[in-house]
Design a protein around this motif. Structure first.
Motif, short mmCIF file in Angstrom:
data_model
loop_
_atom_site.label_atom_id
_atom_site.label_comp_id
_atom_site.label_asym_id
_atom_site.label_seq_id
_atom_site.Cartn_x
_atom_site.Cartn_y
_atom_site.Cartn_z
N HIS A 11 43.91 16.23 126.01
CA HIS A 11 43.19 15.09 126.59
C HIS A 11 43.51 14.98 128.09
O HIS A 11 42.64 14.64 128.89
CB HIS A 11 43.61 13.82 125.86
CG HIS A 11 42.86 12.60 126.29
ND1 HIS A 11 41.52 12.43 126.04
CD2 HIS A 11 43.26 11.51 126.99
CE1 HIS A 11 41.13 11.28 126.54
NE2 HIS A 11 42.16 10.69 127.12
N ARG A 14 41.22 17.46 130.10
CA ARG A 14 39.76 17.34 130.06
C ARG A 14 39.20 16.05 130.65
O ARG A 14 38.05 15.98 130.99
CB ARG A 14 39.27 17.49 128.62
CG ARG A 14 39.45 18.88 128.08
CD ARG A 14 38.56 19.83 128.81
NE ARG A 14 38.78 21.19 128.36
CZ ARG A 14 38.23 22.24 128.90
NH1 ARG A 14 37.46 22.10 129.94
NH2 ARG A 14 38.46 23.43 128.46
N HIS A 15 40.00 15.00 130.70
CA HIS A 15 39.46 13.70 131.13
C HIS A 15 40.30 13.15 132.27
O HIS A 15 41.52 13.22 132.24
CB HIS A 15 39.49 12.70 129.97
CG HIS A 15 38.84 13.20 128.72
ND1 HIS A 15 37.49 13.54 128.66
CD2 HIS A 15 39.33 13.45 127.50
CE1 HIS A 15 37.20 13.95 127.45
NE2 HIS A 15 38.30 13.92 126.71
N ASP A 21 44.94 4.00 130.60
CA ASP A 21 45.16 5.08 129.62
C ASP A 21 46.62 5.52 129.59
O ASP A 21 47.18 5.76 128.52
CB ASP A 21 44.29 6.30 129.96
CG ASP A 21 42.81 6.04 129.80
OD1 ASP A 21 42.44 5.19 128.98
OD2 ASP A 21 42.04 6.71 130.52
#
Length: 125
Positions: A11, A14-15, A21
Motif C-alpha cells: 500500500h 502504490r498510493h 493514513d
C-alpha cells in the motif's frame, strides 16, 4: 526492455498516503503489538521510511539510467509509459517516506535511562 514493477505492491508503494493514513497505520501498529510506549512504533516508522527511501533511490536510478540513447543503435530502454510508471512509483515512495518520518517525529519517545539513545538522540557527540 521488459519492466516488471509487481514487486512494489505494498500500500505504501502504490498510493500517496496522507497524514491521517499514517496516524491510522501507527495506531493500528500499537494496538496489534500492544505497545505501551512509542519506542517500538518509532522504530517501525523509521524502518518503513528507510525501506521506502531505498525503493525510491533504486527506482530513480532505473529512471535515469534505463539504457536509452537516441544517438546510438543500442537497447531501446524503457518506453515512455514505463518511464512514467517508474517516476510515479519513485515519487510516491519518497512522499510516503517523508510522511513516515513526520509521524515518527510526532510520536514522543521517552528515554529508558541515561546515556545515548539512537532513537531520541541519533546525532549525539
Amino acid at each position: 526492455m521488459a519492466l516488471d514493477l509487481s514487486g512494489y505492491d505494498l500500500h505504501e508503494h502504490r498510493h500517496c498516503l496522507t497524514a491521517r493514513d499514517l496516524t491510522r497505520h501507527a495506531d493500528l501498529f500499537q494496538i496489534t503489538y500492544l505497545s505501551s510506549d512509542n519506542r517500538a512504533l518509532a522504530a517501525h516508522l523509521l524502518d518503513s521510511a528507510t525501506d521506502l527511501m531505498h525503493a525510491a533511490q533504486h527506482l530513480m536510478r532505473l529512471f535515469l539510467f534505463d539504457g536509452y540513447d537516441p544517438t546510438r543503435d543500442t537497447q531501446p530502454g524503457l518506453t515512455e509509459t514505463e518511464r512514467l510508471g517508474v517516476l510515479t512509483l519513485a515519487s510516491t515512495c519518497a512522499h510516503n517516506a517523508a510522511l513516515f518520518l513526520q509521524e515518527a517525529q510526532r510520536r514522543r519517545v521517552h528515554r529508558t535511562g541515561s546515556g545515548w539513545d539512537p532513537i531520541t538522540d541519533p546525532l549525539a557527540d
